[in-house]
Design a protein around this motif. Structure first.
Motif, mmCIF file in Angstrom:
data_model
loop_
_atom_site.group_PDB
_atom_site.id
_atom_site.type_symbol
_atom_site.label_atom_id
_atom_site.label_comp_id
_atom_site.label_asym_id
_atom_site.label_seq_id
_atom_site.Cartn_x
_atom_site.Cartn_y
_atom_site.Cartn_z
ATOM 1 N N PHE A 6 39.093 9.776 6.750
ATOM 2 C CA PHE A 6 40.209 10.698 7.992
ATOM 3 C C PHE A 6 41.514 11.865 6.626
ATOM 4 N N LEU A 45 39.692 15.210 6.946
ATOM 5 C CA LEU A 45 39.666 16.389 7.714
ATOM 6 C C LEU A 45 41.058 16.224 7.748
ATOM 7 N N GLU A 46 41.750 15.538 8.003
ATOM 8 C CA GLU A 46 43.399 15.971 7.840
ATOM 9 C C GLU A 46 43.643 16.896 7.565
ATOM 10 N N ASP A 54 31.626 21.348 13.787
ATOM 11 C CA ASP A 54 32.530 19.973 14.853
ATOM 12 C C ASP A 54 31.905 18.834 15.643
ATOM 13 N N TYR A 64 46.902 10.242 11.511
ATOM 14 C CA TYR A 64 46.194 11.632 10.806
ATOM 15 C C TYR A 64 46.253 12.224 12.030
ATOM 16 N N THR A 114 44.142 15.405 12.763
ATOM 17 C CA THR A 114 42.400 14.627 13.043
ATOM 18 C C THR A 114 42.549 13.811 14.636
ATOM 19 N N TRP A 115 43.475 13.504 15.067
ATOM 20 C CA TRP A 115 43.136 12.977 16.384
ATOM 21 C C TRP A 115 43.317 13.774 17.553
ATOM 22 N N TRP A 159 42.110 17.249 17.486
ATOM 23 C CA TRP A 159 41.151 17.535 16.772
ATOM 24 C C TRP A 159 39.942 16.293 17.841
#
Ligand SMILES: N[C@@H](CCC(=O)N[C@@H](CS)C(=O)NCC(=O)O)C(=O)O
Length: 324
Positions: free
Chosen positions: A156, A159-160, A180, A207, A210-211, A213
């Motif tokens: 995470f 990605l974050e 993605d 995060y 990320t969540w 997204w």
């Protein structure tokens, strides 16, 4: 182009990955649902020994492994593809695909909800133990949970960091791209399972980018599935008939000079090398008709017919050798 037939089963993360791609592209297909465990008698009708799910048929061309499936769909259906076009983005996309399979997959397995019925099904547990050597029982999953959470936190964080500038999609595109799909599909699969528990260390408050997204990803797939045509379900015999009565999707390939020194027309065995049983129990044997740095192609005859189909597999994670 002949109609695509997807061989998968409900709940397969890799099957869901291919379905998400097809939905986002608006490509129509039929599905031939398979059991979750071996044997898969439908495959015997085509003479296929391959163990893993998913694979697709486009006419009499059969494509193994989602990585090759995406490459082929990008090339054979070139209108508005989802793949990156610029070299550094293409590289990142490929690395993300490998990261998901080589690293992320193992991390997310341990947060499977222990209430899932198949985790106490002795047939399923024995099947996966033979294939992976892994124990999926609730007790074994519990033992791996804390390590898995530490790893997911690390995933995470990557990605974050990328999403933290407020971009909607990983390559700052307007719509979700193939990258993605690579990065989101395993999280999407696991976090949407009934009964999944999301530890606060990896929650939306830790995060947020990320969540958000992942939320956008789920909505984009759902919206494309709502818009798309209904999926036709085929039985094994129906799928076999459709495939055998279709044309090939591609011209025959060529056998290039290769470190294996294999030559066109040799009878070869093609099998996966990233699990415990494919090299022994799931070897496809046929005539070598294509060999490039990217793929192996063999021709086999469908069971009890004189009709040839071509099996395509990526070079990575597969072995091809003279059949013994
Ligand atoms: N690299 C493969 C991975 C496929 C894979 O491991 N699929 C799982 C199901 S999601 C599988 O085949 N498990 C054993 C089985 O279903 O027989 C791909 O991208 O297609």
């Amino acid at each position: 182009m002949p109609r695509i037939v997807l061989f998968s089963y409900p709940g397969s993360p890799w099957g869901a990955k291919v379905i998400s791609y097809l939905s986002l592209r608006g490509i129509e297909y039929s599905e031939c649902c398979q059991p979750m465990t071996w044997p898969r008698p439908d495959l015997q009708l085509l003479g296929i020994q391959y163990r893993r799910i998913p694979f697709i048929a486009i006419g009499k061309d059969i494509y193994y492994d989602s990585s090759l499936i995406f490459e082929k769909l990008e090339a054979l259906y070139p209108h508005q593809p989802l793949g990156a076009k610029e070299p550094s983005a293409m590289t990142l996309e490929k690395l993300m695909e490998k990261w998901a399979e080589g690293s992320l997959l193992n991390s997310v397995m341990y947060i499977l909800p222990k209430s899932l019925p198949f985790l106490t099904d002795s047939k399923f547990l024995a099947d996966r133990k033979e294939l992976w050597g892994m124990d999926f029982s609730p007790d074994a999953l519990e033992k791996g949970l804390s390590k898995s959470l530490v790893e997911i936190r690390g995933h995470f964080a990557i990605l974050e960091n990328l999403l933290g500038d407020g971009r909607q999609w990983l390559l700052d595109s307007k719509k979700p791209g193939l990258i993605d799909i690579h990065a989101a599909f395993l999280f999407d699969w696991i976090f949407n399972m009934p009964g999944v528990q999301i530890n606060e260390l990896i929650s939306a408050s830790a995060y947020p980018f990320t969540w958000r997204w992942l939320d956008r990803y789920r909505h984009a797939i759902a919206a494309s599935q709502k818009q798309g045509a209904a999926i036709t379900q085929l039985t094994g015999p129906e799928a076999t008939k459709l495939i055998l009565e279709s044309e090939f999707a591609e011209m025959a390939g060529t056998v290039m000079d290769d470190p294996t020194r294999l030559r066109e027309g040799q009878i070869v065995a093609l099998y996966r090398i990233d699990d415990l049983s494919s090299s022994v129990k799931h070897r496809d044997v046929g005539r070598l008709v294509g060999l490039t740095p990217h793929e192996t192609v063999i021709a086999i005859k469908a069971k009890a017919t004189d009709i040839e189909i071509r099996i395509h597999a990526p070079r990575s994670q597969f072995e091809v050798e003279v059949a013994s």
